[in-house]
Design a protein around this motif. Structure first.
Motif, PDB file in Angstrom:
ATOM      1  N   MET A   1       0.615  -1.337   0.000  1.00 27.05           N
ATOM      2  CA  MET A   1      -0.013  -0.080  -0.016  1.00 27.05           C
ATOM      3  C   MET A   1       0.743   1.152  -0.162  1.00 27.05           C
ATOM      4  N   ARG A   2       2.145   1.200  -0.163  1.00 28.41           N
ATOM      5  CA  ARG A   2       3.111   2.232   0.036  1.00 28.41           C
ATOM      6  C   ARG A   2       2.536   3.144  -1.262  1.00 28.41           C
ATOM      7  N   PHE A   3       2.207   2.658  -2.435  1.00 24.64           N
ATOM      8  CA  PHE A   3       1.999   3.916  -3.326  1.00 24.64           C
ATOM      9  C   PHE A   3       0.903   4.663  -3.277  1.00 24.64           C
ATOM     10  N   ARG A   4       0.079   4.493  -2.192  1.00 25.80           N
ATOM     11  CA  ARG A   4      -1.071   5.515  -2.000  1.00 25.80           C
ATOM     12  C   ARG A   4      -0.469   6.500  -1.317  1.00 25.80           C
ATOM     13  N   VAL A   5       0.438   6.540  -0.369  1.00 22.91           N
ATOM     14  CA  VAL A   5       1.175   7.442   0.057  1.00 22.91           C
ATOM     15  C   VAL A   5       1.963   8.276  -0.578  1.00 22.91           C
ATOM     16  N   ALA A   6       2.787   7.648  -1.592  1.00 21.92           N
ATOM     17  CA  ALA A   6       3.454   8.274  -2.696  1.00 21.92           C
ATOM     18  C   ALA A   6       2.499   9.024  -3.258  1.00 21.92           C
ATOM     19  N   MET A   7       1.343   8.549  -3.928  1.00 20.15           N
ATOM     20  CA  MET A   7       0.437   9.469  -4.626  1.00 20.15           C
ATOM     21  C   MET A   7       0.145  10.476  -4.086  1.00 20.15           C
ATOM     22  N   LEU A   8      -0.229  10.583  -2.679  1.00 21.38           N
ATOM     23  CA  LEU A   8      -0.459  11.899  -2.018  1.00 21.38           C
ATOM     24  C   LEU A   8       0.602  12.855  -1.880  1.00 21.38           C
ATOM     25  N   ALA A   9       1.886  12.360  -1.871  1.00 13.64           N
ATOM     26  CA  ALA A   9       3.214  13.484  -2.133  1.00 13.64           C
ATOM     27  C   ALA A   9       3.216  13.746  -3.162  1.00 13.64           C
ATOM     28  N   VAL A  10       2.844  13.153  -4.642  1.00 16.04           N
ATOM     29  CA  VAL A  10       2.835  13.523  -5.874  1.00 16.04           C
ATOM     30  C   VAL A  10       1.883  14.618  -6.081  1.00 16.04           C
ATOM     31  N   LEU A  11       0.465  14.464  -5.638  1.00  9.91           N
ATOM     32  CA  LEU A  11      -0.284  15.403  -5.629  1.00  9.91           C
ATOM     33  C   LEU A  11       0.031  16.676  -4.981  1.00  9.91           C
ATOM     34  N   ALA A  71     -17.391  13.742  -0.992  1.00 11.98           N
ATOM     35  CA  ALA A  71     -18.441  14.816  -0.387  1.00 11.98           C
ATOM     36  C   ALA A  71     -17.951  15.363   0.757  1.00 11.98           C
ATOM     37  N   ALA A  72     -18.089  16.519   0.729  1.00 19.03           N
ATOM     38  CA  ALA A  72     -17.384  17.315   2.198  1.00 19.03           C
ATOM     39  C   ALA A  72     -18.069  16.842   3.437  1.00 19.03           C
ATOM     40  N   GLY A  73     -17.233  16.626   4.263  1.00 23.47           N
ATOM     41  CA  GLY A  73     -17.584  16.252   5.645  1.00 23.47           C
ATOM     42  C   GLY A  73     -18.216  14.909   5.691  1.00 23.47           C
ATOM     43  N   LYS A  74     -18.313  14.237   4.479  1.00 22.25           N
ATOM     44  CA  LYS A  74     -18.820  13.027   4.764  1.00 22.25           C
ATOM     45  C   LYS A  74     -17.954  11.749   4.183  1.00 22.25           C
ATOM     46  N   GLY A  75     -17.099  12.015   3.388  1.00 24.75           N
ATOM     47  CA  GLY A  75     -16.309  10.724   2.883  1.00 24.75           C
ATOM     48  C   GLY A  75     -15.958  10.956   1.394  1.00 24.75           C
ATOM     49  N   GLY A  76     -16.131   9.705   0.766  1.00 30.47           N
ATOM     50  CA  GLY A  76     -15.745   9.548  -0.673  1.00 30.47           C
ATOM     51  C   GLY A  76     -15.745   8.252  -1.219  1.00 30.47           C
ATOM     52  N   THR A  77     -16.041   8.029  -2.468  1.00 30.34           N
ATOM     53  CA  THR A  77     -15.849   6.806  -2.949  1.00 30.34           C
ATOM     54  C   THR A  77     -15.204   6.809  -4.419  1.00 30.34           C
ATOM     55  N   GLY A  78     -14.595   5.489  -4.904  1.00 30.58           N
ATOM     56  CA  GLY A  78     -14.037   5.459  -5.978  1.00 30.58           C
ATOM     57  C   GLY A  78     -13.136   4.657  -6.206  1.00 30.58           C
ATOM     58  N   GLU A  79     -11.990   4.728  -7.242  1.00 33.33           N
ATOM     59  CA  GLU A  79     -10.802   3.803  -7.377  1.00 33.33           C
ATOM     60  C   GLU A  79      -9.590   4.478  -7.849  1.00 33.33           C
ATOM     61  N   MET A  80      -8.702   4.049  -7.457  1.00 37.23           N
ATOM     62  CA  MET A  80      -7.287   4.322  -7.725  1.00 37.23           C
ATOM     63  C   MET A  80      -6.413   2.980  -8.305  1.00 37.23           C
ATOM     64  N   SER A  86      -4.901  -2.153  -8.671  1.00 38.28           N
ATOM     65  CA  SER A  86      -6.273  -1.268  -8.348  1.00 38.28           C
ATOM     66  C   SER A  86      -7.014  -1.634  -7.270  1.00 38.28           C
ATOM     67  N   PHE A  87      -7.369  -0.690  -6.493  1.00 40.63           N
ATOM     68  CA  PHE A  87      -8.357  -0.939  -5.557  1.00 40.63           C
ATOM     69  C   PHE A  87      -9.470   0.214  -5.415  1.00 40.63           C
ATOM     70  N   ARG A  88     -10.587  -0.478  -4.817  1.00 35.57           N
ATOM     71  CA  ARG A  88     -11.860   0.392  -4.813  1.00 35.57           C
ATOM     72  C   ARG A  88     -11.850   0.712  -3.295  1.00 35.57           C
ATOM     73  N   ILE A  89     -12.281   1.993  -3.020  1.00 36.09           N
ATOM     74  CA  ILE A  89     -12.158   2.625  -1.615  1.00 36.09           C
ATOM     75  C   ILE A  89     -13.694   3.159  -1.460  1.00 36.09           C
ATOM     76  N   SER A 101      -7.923  -5.460  -6.049  1.00 35.84           N
ATOM     77  CA  SER A 101      -7.919  -6.524  -7.228  1.00 35.84           C
ATOM     78  C   SER A 101      -6.910  -7.693  -6.783  1.00 35.84           C
ATOM     79  N   ASP A 102      -7.168  -8.880  -7.318  1.00 36.10           N
ATOM     80  CA  ASP A 102      -6.341 -10.033  -6.981  1.00 36.10           C
ATOM     81  C   ASP A 102      -4.806  -9.590  -6.939  1.00 36.10           C
ATOM     82  N   ALA A 103      -4.326  -8.916  -8.254  1.00 37.97           N
ATOM     83  CA  ALA A 103      -3.254  -8.295  -8.463  1.00 37.97           C
ATOM     84  C   ALA A 103      -2.738  -7.445  -7.239  1.00 37.97           C
TER      85      ALA A 103
END
Length: 225
Positions: A1-11, A71-80, A86-89, A101-103
């Motif tokens: 799951m390290r790439f998710r942290v890296a993604m935030l830094a890139v953003l 959604a402000a103050g409520k959360g969110g949904t989607g895929e990265m 890939s994973f859904r959140i 995903s299995d991968a």
């Protein structure tokens, strides 16, 4: 799951947010200084009820894609995803749900994890092990990070991006351009950056309804220790 942290830094390094805005009359933002334009965009984001975030950015030469409804103050949904991982959140209030995903599971936990978590959702508190993921679905926190980290700003020309009249703000130090709507609310429309760490992120569909529902039969990550 390290790439998710890296993604935030890139953003954050891209230093911009994006979104959509309607309306025919000028909002006056194009006549402001670069810093004032960014401040106006930040205020507009603060008052937004929701936004759709999509695009692709570079991370060590590997593109990361995202498609999130926040959604402000409520959360969110989607895929990265990155490199086919890939994973859904779904984040509902203070609880994070992830389905990879299995991968994805195979990469981070081996074949046993891929078999165990196939088609399943894991859940945990937004302040726990999944905090780095949860922050990506917090509208205000995400935009604050995107708009906070920038160098010397210079105002660019006005143009039309994704059908919206905008004014550009260029980061002369770190590169990248923020496009802000010049009609209606001064919402950020897009951020773009060239080079191996570049890409573009689009923010649109402001204030549309976002449905957040907790998945049934999710697995509590604390039970996996």
């Amino acid at each position: 799951m390290r790439f998710r942290v890296a993604m935030l830094a890139v953003l954050a390094s891209l230093a911009v947010a994006c979104g959509g805005s309607g309306g025919a009359s000028s909002n006056g933002v194009a006549s402001k200084s670069p810093d004032a334009i960014v401040a106006a965009a930040s205020t507009a984001i603060r008052d937004a009820k929701s936004v759709h975030v999509s695009g692709s950015i570079g991370s060590s030469g590997s593109p990361i894609t995202l498609d999130l409804n926040l959604a402000a103050g409520k959360g969110g949904t989607g895929e990265m995803s990155e490199n086919g991982l890939s994973f859904r959140i779904i984040v509902v209030k203070d609880v994070v749900y992830i389905s990879g995903s299995d991968a994805f599971w195979r990469h981070f936990g081996g074949s046993a994890a891929a078999q165990l978590f196939h088609g399943k959702w894991l859940r945990g508190p937004a302040t726990g092990q999944l905090a780095s993921v949860a922050v990506l679905t917090d509208l205000q926190t995400l935009f604050n990070k995107l708009l906070a980290s920038h160098g010397t700003l210079a105002k660019g020309p006005t143009s039309t991006v994704h059908g919206q009249k905008v004014v550009a703000v260029n980061d002369k130090t770190r590169g990248g351009t923020l496009y802000v709507a010049t009609t209606g609310k001064p919402y950020p429309i897009e951020i773009s950056k060239t080079g191996p760490q570049g890409g573009h992120v689009i923010f649109d569909r402001y204030n549309e309804a976002v449905t957040l529902s907790a998945p049934a039969n999710s697995i509590d990550v604390s039970k996996l220790r």
